[in-house]
Design a protein around this motif. Structure first.
Motif, PDB file in Angstrom:
ATOM      1  N   THR A  16       5.606  -0.493 -14.565  1.00  0.00           N
ATOM      2  CA  THR A  16       5.445   0.128 -15.862  1.00  0.00           C
ATOM      3  C   THR A  16       4.422   1.252 -15.748  1.00  0.00           C
ATOM      4  N   TYR A  17       4.371   2.112 -16.736  1.00  0.00           N
ATOM      5  CA  TYR A  17       3.409   3.210 -16.661  1.00  0.00           C
ATOM      6  C   TYR A  17       1.986   2.683 -16.739  1.00  0.00           C
ATOM      7  N   GLU A  18       1.788   1.520 -17.364  1.00  0.00           N
ATOM      8  CA  GLU A  18       0.454   0.926 -17.393  1.00  0.00           C
ATOM      9  C   GLU A  18       0.022   0.515 -15.984  1.00  0.00           C
ATOM     10  N   THR A  19       0.971   0.025 -15.201  1.00  0.00           N
ATOM     11  CA  THR A  19       0.662  -0.374 -13.832  1.00  0.00           C
ATOM     12  C   THR A  19       0.287   0.835 -12.992  1.00  0.00           C
ATOM     13  N   VAL A  20       1.006   1.929 -13.206  1.00  0.00           N
ATOM     14  CA  VAL A  20       0.701   3.152 -12.459  1.00  0.00           C
ATOM     15  C   VAL A  20      -0.686   3.610 -12.827  1.00  0.00           C
ATOM     16  N   PRO A  78       0.803  -1.225   0.000  1.00  0.00           N
ATOM     17  CA  PRO A  78       0.000   0.000   0.000  1.00  0.00           C
ATOM     18  C   PRO A  78       0.835   1.275   0.000  1.00  0.00           C
ATOM     19  N   GLU A  79       2.012   1.242   0.607  1.00  0.00           N
ATOM     20  CA  GLU A  79       2.864   2.430   0.644  1.00  0.00           C
ATOM     21  C   GLU A  79       3.308   2.836  -0.757  1.00  0.00           C
ATOM     22  N   VAL A  80       3.652   1.865  -1.589  1.00  0.00           N
ATOM     23  CA  VAL A  80       4.084   2.143  -2.956  1.00  0.00           C
ATOM     24  C   VAL A  80       2.920   2.661  -3.789  1.00  0.00           C
ATOM     25  N   ILE A  81       1.768   2.051  -3.616  1.00  0.00           N
ATOM     26  CA  ILE A  81       0.579   2.481  -4.366  1.00  0.00           C
ATOM     27  C   ILE A  81       0.219   3.918  -3.998  1.00  0.00           C
ATOM     28  N   SER A  82       0.187   4.216  -2.717  1.00  0.00           N
ATOM     29  CA  SER A  82      -0.191   5.566  -2.296  1.00  0.00           C
ATOM     30  C   SER A  82       0.855   6.589  -2.713  1.00  0.00           C
ATOM     31  N   TYR A  83       2.133   6.223  -2.721  1.00  0.00           N
ATOM     32  CA  TYR A  83       3.182   7.143  -3.157  1.00  0.00           C
ATOM     33  C   TYR A  83       3.042   7.457  -4.646  1.00  0.00           C
ATOM     34  N   ALA A 134      11.276   4.071 -10.473  1.00  0.00           N
ATOM     35  CA  ALA A 134      12.435   3.263 -10.878  1.00  0.00           C
ATOM     36  C   ALA A 134      13.707   3.793 -10.232  1.00  0.00           C
ATOM     37  N   ALA A 135      13.809   5.098 -10.068  1.00  0.00           N
ATOM     38  CA  ALA A 135      14.973   5.683  -9.410  1.00  0.00           C
ATOM     39  C   ALA A 135      15.073   5.244  -7.955  1.00  0.00           C
ATOM     40  N   ARG A 136      13.949   4.855  -7.375  1.00  0.00           N
ATOM     41  CA  ARG A 136      13.933   4.368  -5.998  1.00  0.00           C
ATOM     42  C   ARG A 136      13.967   2.847  -5.919  1.00  0.00           C
ATOM     43  N   GLY A 137      14.160   2.203  -7.069  1.00  0.00           N
ATOM     44  CA  GLY A 137      14.297   0.754  -7.078  1.00  0.00           C
ATOM     45  C   GLY A 137      12.991  -0.005  -7.176  1.00  0.00           C
ATOM     46  N   ILE A 138      11.923   0.659  -7.568  1.00  0.00           N
ATOM     47  CA  ILE A 138      10.618   0.021  -7.693  1.00  0.00           C
ATOM     48  C   ILE A 138      10.318  -0.136  -9.168  1.00  0.00           C
ATOM     49  N   GLY A 139      10.293  -1.362  -9.650  1.00  0.00           N
ATOM     50  CA  GLY A 139      10.084  -1.633 -11.062  1.00  0.00           C
ATOM     51  C   GLY A 139       8.632  -1.788 -11.425  1.00  0.00           C
TER      52      GLY A 139
END
Length: 52
Positions: free
Chosen positions: A48-52, A16-21, A41-46
């Motif tokens: 895609t823009y489709e996922t976002v 949830p932290e990644v989603i909310s960020y 990606a700069a923070r190490g979270i892979g």
């Protein structure tokens, strides 16, 4: 505030932290989905823009 056990985040691939960020970045700043993808990606979270 929602917790990780909240049904809203059940069956999601990311915590949830990644989603909310990602949502915060997209709505707080005038960023495209691809720019949010690059910032994560700069923070190490892979993701895609489709996922976002």
């Amino acid at each position: 505030m929602r917790t990780a056990k909240d049904p809203l985040y059940r069956r999601h691939r990311f915590p949830p932290e990644v989603i909310s960020y990602a949502v915060w970045l997209y709505f707080r700043f005038p960023l495209s989905l691809r720019m949010v993808e690059e910032m994560l990606a700069a923070r190490g979270i892979g993701v895609t823009y489709e996922t976002v």
